[in-house]
Structure formats: structure tokens, C-alpha cells
Design a protein around this motif. Structure first.
Motif, short mmCIF file in Angstrom:
data_model
loop_
_atom_site.label_atom_id
_atom_site.label_comp_id
_atom_site.label_asym_id
_atom_site.label_seq_id
_atom_site.Cartn_x
_atom_site.Cartn_y
_atom_site.Cartn_z
N VAL A 350 43.21 30.06 31.77
CA VAL A 350 42.96 30.76 33.03
C VAL A 350 41.50 30.57 33.41
O VAL A 350 40.65 30.24 32.57
N ARG A 351 41.20 30.79 34.67
CA ARG A 351 39.84 30.54 35.14
C ARG A 351 38.84 31.52 34.52
O ARG A 351 39.19 32.67 34.22
N GLN A 352 37.59 31.05 34.35
CA GLN A 352 36.54 31.88 33.76
C GLN A 352 35.41 32.18 34.75
O GLN A 352 34.47 32.89 34.39
N CYS A 353 35.51 31.66 35.96
CA CYS A 353 34.51 31.99 36.97
C CYS A 353 34.67 33.46 37.38
O CYS A 353 35.77 34.02 37.31
N THR A 354 33.60 34.08 37.82
CA THR A 354 33.60 35.53 38.01
C THR A 354 33.81 35.98 39.45
O THR A 354 33.97 37.17 39.70
N ASP A 355 33.79 35.06 40.42
CA ASP A 355 33.95 35.48 41.80
C ASP A 355 35.42 35.51 42.21
O ASP A 355 36.29 35.00 41.49
N ARG A 356 35.70 36.10 43.34
CA ARG A 356 37.07 36.23 43.82
C ARG A 356 37.43 35.00 44.64
O ARG A 356 36.71 34.63 45.58
N LEU A 357 38.57 34.39 44.33
CA LEU A 357 39.00 33.18 45.02
C LEU A 357 40.01 33.52 46.12
O LEU A 357 40.86 34.40 45.94
N PRO A 358 39.93 32.83 47.24
CA PRO A 358 40.95 33.03 48.27
C PRO A 358 42.29 32.44 47.82
O PRO A 358 42.37 31.71 46.84
N LEU A 359 43.34 32.74 48.56
CA LEU A 359 44.66 32.25 48.19
C LEU A 359 44.71 30.72 48.21
O LEU A 359 45.40 30.10 47.39
N THR A 360 43.96 30.10 49.11
CA THR A 360 43.91 28.63 49.18
C THR A 360 42.47 28.19 49.02
O THR A 360 41.75 27.93 50.01
N PRO A 361 41.97 28.11 47.77
CA PRO A 361 40.56 27.75 47.56
C PRO A 361 40.30 26.27 47.78
O PRO A 361 41.17 25.42 47.56
N THR A 362 39.10 25.96 48.21
CA THR A 362 38.68 24.55 48.40
C THR A 362 37.29 24.40 47.84
O THR A 362 36.31 24.31 48.56
N ARG A 363 37.21 24.36 46.53
CA ARG A 363 35.90 24.26 45.89
C ARG A 363 35.88 23.06 44.94
O ARG A 363 36.91 22.45 44.65
N THR A 364 34.69 22.82 44.39
CA THR A 364 34.53 21.74 43.42
C THR A 364 34.86 22.26 42.03
O THR A 364 34.40 23.35 41.65
N PRO A 365 35.64 21.53 41.23
CA PRO A 365 35.99 22.01 39.88
C PRO A 365 34.77 22.09 38.98
O PRO A 365 33.81 21.33 39.13
N CYS A 366 34.82 23.04 38.03
CA CYS A 366 33.71 23.24 37.10
C CYS A 366 33.89 22.35 35.86
O CYS A 366 34.87 21.62 35.73
N VAL A 367 32.95 22.47 34.93
CA VAL A 367 32.98 21.65 33.71
C VAL A 367 34.21 21.98 32.86
O VAL A 367 34.82 21.09 32.25
#
Length: 578
Positions: A350-367
Motif C-alpha cells: 500500500v502507498r506510504q506517502c502521507t498526503d491525501r490522493l484524489p480519486l483519479t490521481p495524476t502524479r509522478t511515481p515515487c522510488v
């Protein structure tokens, strides 16, 4: 009240002073009793004597025969221990047992009582050797051997390694010690049992602070001259426990300091020891006494939370909110919570980032996504249903099935151990242990808290029934059924008078985790009977609790020094056979 009312006066106490002769130093290694001698005394007067040789049914070693003068021919026609022991126990019935080096003599008697399947009476035991070491100085006697003390106190009997003679000499030593301690204000059996020369006269003069306390279970509160609570404790016998602070040596420096500051002692009498333990926790949390180290800040804990949002994640929080989320804990240490969090992140991507994601996120993947350790919802690599399925498996691990976490980390530890990377394997072991303990605790607490009412009873040592009413994991009422009462009607009345307790979110909605765990330990004792249950008090079949025994064994072995070639075994935790 006089000092005599603080305890049992020595002049009114009946003592049975006993001495044994044996074939060796340990009953567990086959040594046998060859002679029993005892003297019953009260108020300085001899009430009776008991003496018998005992047939050991084995040859007496020559050295022992020379030392004691007891030969094989002397014991050949003597009674066996099977008949001698019951006679002695009858003679000593109702007395306080006294012996010089009591663990030796009493240990032999208890061993043969157990061997015969005979219940050991609940004797109070006084050791004159131990007491003498607290009283006698080098100016009085060169050592605390019975022969030296007999000379120091002018005993009329010279110890000669015969049971009755040594018992008579021990009587004189006991009376000599009592006479000396009488000048120091020791007048009761309780004060004699707990006496220490290191207690200052100033502290001893505060014994009157305990005179109003009852011989009953409850909670005591030490207060200073400004009425501030210094310390909160609990005991099955309030008067005896509090009095010991003023007569016994306190090895904890802070407790000695507390007693010096004490100006009064309050108490709350309780019906049962469990109620006393619960009230102690509540009073410590309410007053936060400076001399209590544990339970002062039950609110200072950490919880692990599985959030409720389109893309749930694990988070460390301070409080449980009524938001429908799943919680694991509480953790008294944030470091332990972080270890548990790491164990779950290794088992579920599961994700470990701490911010809230929208239902359809469009971000750059992390390490982590590039390392295949996250499903990467941030860039749309996973759909909602697939992610929700993984979250459901994570929720299942928190609630009822710990196997996936155990299997994942066990395999990782085994791999690291094969590569002799023991320190890294140890890190994973600690993470797994943190998860197993936290999940087991949460499942047990949550199950109890889910019961809107649970009534249980247990027969205590005095043959009366102790009854407790527990609501949502909180003690709502406690009492002892009177001998002349109708049990059903009495329990019904206790339930009706119990505190109203409302449920709430989390594993401990109505009480602290410590209180609920204290209640659970009582409920899990042998002999507890469930009288009434509203709800389901269960633990999951595949829950974390079934792995606890293994991790407790590992923790025990880690606390001991082990050879280097066993470190590999300690670094790995093998899954138990199903």
C-alpha cells in the motif's frame, strides 16, 4: 489506638520452632530427613515439644553420622517420613513456623508433603538467620551461625546437630532477637517479619499513619503536608502493606524519599483485588503522582491507523477518532509503533506517502513504486478495485489473520540469515515481534470491548465468590456474594447497580488499555465462570495470539548469553507447525 492494634502482638503469637537433621543438603537430589525436632512457644512459655527420628530407608553417609551422632541402627526401627510428617503438621497447626535458615528446613518439609500428595498448610515462616543478619553486628557475634548466636544470647541449650537441641537453642535466639528489637519499637509479628536496621527512627515514628487502615484489599494514597498525592499503590491487605513502608528496608531510593515526605495516608477499600487494581490505575491517571513511574500518562500512546479514503494508507496517530477506520495498538513507544508499521509495509504494497490522493490521481511515481514496493496509485498504475483488494487483505491481517505478515517476514529473515546478515535479520525479527504483540493485544482488547456486558465469577481462597461486571472493557461493578445470599438475586442486583458504560470506536473505547488488560488477566484465570454475556467474547482462530508463545521464547533466549554459533538460530523465527 495502641501499637498492638497495628498487627498481631508477638506476646500473643504461637510459634513452632523446628529443626531437621538430614542425610544431605537437597531433598530434590535424594537427601532424606533423619530427625524432626520442634518446640511450641507463646509469650515466652514452652507449650510443648515434638521429637522423632525418621527412617530414611537409605544408608546415612559416615560424615553425617559423625556430625549428628545419628546412626543407621538408631533409625532402623523409626517411623518413615510418611507417618512422621503428618504428626509434625498436626503439632504445628495454627502456628508461625520458625527455623534457623528456614528455606532449608521448610523446603525439605514441603518437598515430602508434595511427594505424599499432601496439601501444604499456609504457614507464615520466620527465619532467625535472616533476621539476625539485620540485627547482629560483629561486636555481638563473629557470624550468624546458630552456635554463635546461642552463645551471644546466653542460650541454656548448646546446639549439637540434634534436631530438638537445635530447636531449643533457636527458641532462645528468637527470644533474644525479640528482646533486642522491642527497644526499637518492634512489637508485632508483621513488624518483626519486615524489620530492617536501615530504616531510620524518623520513618519508624510514622507507623501511626497506618493505624486507621483496614485489613482488606484496596488502594492507598500517600499524601504530603500540602495534601498532594505522592504515591498510589494497591494491596490485598492495606494495613499490612502500608505499615511495611515504615518498618521494612526500601531498596528503591525514591520510595524512601517519598516516605520521608509523607504526612498522611488515605485509602479506598475495595471488594476484590481486581477492583483495587483498576482503581489504582484510575487514581494514578487522575493525580499523576510524582513517585509513580508507570500508568501516569495513559493518554500518551501511539496508534497505527488504516485510514478511510479513496486510497487508504497506514498512519501513526495519537488518538482514536470515530471515523470508521481500523486501529492497531495502543503502543507506549513510538519506536515500537514504527517497527510494526514497517512490518506491514513489507507485507502489503500500500502507498506510504502521507498526503491525501484524489480519486483519479495524476502524479509522478515515487522510488518505492519503482522498487515494486508500492502499487503506485499516484500515477494510475493500479485501479481502485485492485488497490481495495490489497487494503482488504491488510485489514484482515489487523483484525483476524496474521499469517501473511508472519510468513513474509519469516521468509525474509531466513534469506538474510542464510547470507549471514544476522543484524538485518534481527531488525526484521523485531518488526515481526512488534506486529504480533500489537495485533494480539488489539484483537483481545477489541473482543472484550465489543461485549456490552460481561459478568464473571470466581471462587476466592476464602471460598466466597467474587463477581465482576464488565461493560465495553471497563469494570462497572465488583462484589463478593455473601454466604447467606441467593446468588442469582444478588448478581442481578449488582448488575442493576453497576455503572452505565457507553461504547465507542477503537479497541478500548471506554477504558484505558491497561485497565482492560488487567480485567482480561483476571478473566483468563483458571476457575473463572461466565455468568452472563451480551455480545461475543472471542479471539480469531488465525489471529496473532497463536504466534505469541514463539516470540516470547525468542525474547527470553535473547536475554541470556548464548554461544556465537547459536546466533543464527536466534536471528530467525520459524513458523510453528499447524
Amino acid at each position: 489506638m495502641s501499637f498492638d492494634e497495628l498487627g498481631r502482638p508477638l506476646r500473643e503469637t504461637t510459634f513452632c520452632v523446628v529443626d531437621l537433621e538430614t542425610t544431605g543438603g537437597s531433598a530434590k537430589q535424594g537427601s532424606m530427613i533423619t530427625e524432626i525436632g520442634a518446640v511450641k512457644v507463646r509469650g515466652g512459655e514452652v507449650l510443648g515439644e515434638f521429637q522423632t527420628l525418621v527412617n530414611p530407608h537409605a544408608a546415612i553417609p559416615p560424615f553425617i553420622a559423625v556430625l549428628t551422632g545419628i546412626t543407621n541402627s538408631m533409625v532402623a526401627t523409626a517411623p518413615s517420613i510418611e507417618s512422621a510428617l503428618p504428626s509434625f503438621l498436626e503439632f504445628a497447626h495454627g502456628c508461625v513456623l520458625v527455623a534457623h535458615n528456614a528455606p532449608f528446613d521448610v523446603g525439605f518439609l514441603q518437598h515430602f508433603a508434595a511427594q505424599q500428595g499432601r496439601p501444604w498448610p499456609r504457614f507464615e515462616v520466620l527465619d532467625t538467620a535472616r533476621l539476625a543478619r539485620r540485627v547482629i553486628t560483629r561486636d555481638d557475634a563473629p557470624n550468624c551461625k546458630l552456635s554463635s548466636l546461642a552463645v551471644a544470647f546466653g542460650s541454656a541449650t548448646t546446639p549439637d546437630h540434634r534436631a530438638l537441641s537445635d530447636a531449643r537453642a533457636t527458641v532462645d535466639v528468637l527470644h533474644g532477637l525479640m528482646e533486642r528489637l522491642g527497644g526499637l519499637g518492634v512489637h508485632t509479628l508483621e513488624e518483626l517479619s519486615t524489620f530492617s536496621s536501615r530504616v531510620s527512627p524518623t520513618v519508624r515514628r510514622k507507623r501511626h499513619l497506618a493505624e486507621h487502615l483496614p485489613h482488606a484489599p484496596g488502594v492507598y494514597l500517600f499524601r504530603d503536608d500540602r495534601d498532594e498525592v505522592l504515591y498510589v499503590g494497591t494491596s490485598r491487605d492495606l494495613r499490612t502493606r502500608v505499615r511495611s513502608y515504615f518498618t521494612a528496608s526500601e531498596s528503591r531510593a525514591r520510595m524512601g524519599e517519598m516516605v520521608n515526605l509523607a504526612g498522611s495516608v488515605d485509602h479506598v477499600e475495595c471488594a476484590t483485588p481486581l477492583e483495587a487494581g483498576v482503581r489504582e490505575l484510575r487514581l494514578i491517571a487522575a493525580h499523576r503522582p510524582r513517585y509513580n513511574r508507570r500508568s501516569r500518562r495513559p493518554d500518551k500512546v501511539t496508534w497505527l491507523k488504516l485510514t478511510v479514503e479513496p486510497w487508504p494508507r497506514l498512519s501513526l496517530v495519537r488518538k482514536v477518532a470515530d471515523d470508521g477506520a481500523d486501529y492497531l495498538g495502543p503502543f507506549s513507544s513510538r519506536r515500537t509503533a514504527e517497527r510494526c508499521l514497517a512490518a506491514l509495509h513489507e507485507s502489503f504494497p500500500v502507498r506510504q506517502c502521507t498526503d491525501r490522493l484524489p480519486l483519479t490521481p495524476t502524479r509522478t511515481p515515487c522510488v518505492l513504486a519503482e522498487m515494486q514496493r508500492c502499487l503506485s496509485p499516484c500515477d494510475g498504475s493500479v485501479d481502485v478495485d485492485t488497490y481495495a483488494h490489497e487494503v482488504a487483505r491488510l485489514r484482515d491481517a489487523l483484525r483476524q489473520d496474521a499469517d501473511r505478515v508472519v510468513e513474509t517476514l519469516t521468509q525474509r529473515m531466513a534469506t538474510l540469515a542464510e547470507g549471514e546478515r544476522f543484524e538485518e535479520a534481527g531488525v526484521h525479527r523485531d518488526r515481526l515481534s512488534a506486529f504480533v504483540r500489537a495485533a494480539s493485544r488489539t484483537q483481545r482488547l477489541g473482543s472484550l470491548a465489543g461485549c456490552s456486558e460481561l459478568v464473571a465469577a470466581r471462587r476466592e481462597d476464602d471460598r466466597r465468590w467474587a463477581v465482576h461486571v464488565v461493560r465495553h472493557g471497563r469494570l462497572a461493578a465488583a462484589g463478593i456474594i455473601p454466604l447467606d445470599a441467593h446468588a442469582g438475586d444478588w448478581v442481578r442486583g449488582l448488575r442493576e447497580s453497576a455503572d452505565t458504560v457507553l461504547g465507542g470506536p477503537g479497541p478500548t473505547p471506554a477504558a484505558t488499555a491497561e485497565e482492560s488488560e488487567l480485567i482480561l488477566r483476571w478473566l483468563e484465570q483458571p476457575g473463572v465462570r461466565l455468568v452472563h454475556v451480551e455480545g461475543e467474547w472471542t479471539c480469531p482462530l488465525h489471529g496473532a495470539g497463536r504466534h505469541l508463545e514463539l516470540h516470547d521464547a525468542v525474547a527470553t533466549s535473547r536475554s541470556e548469553l548464548v554461544p556465537f554459533d547459536e546466533r543464527r538460530q536466534l536471528a530467525t523465527v520459524h513458523q510453528p507447525t499447524r
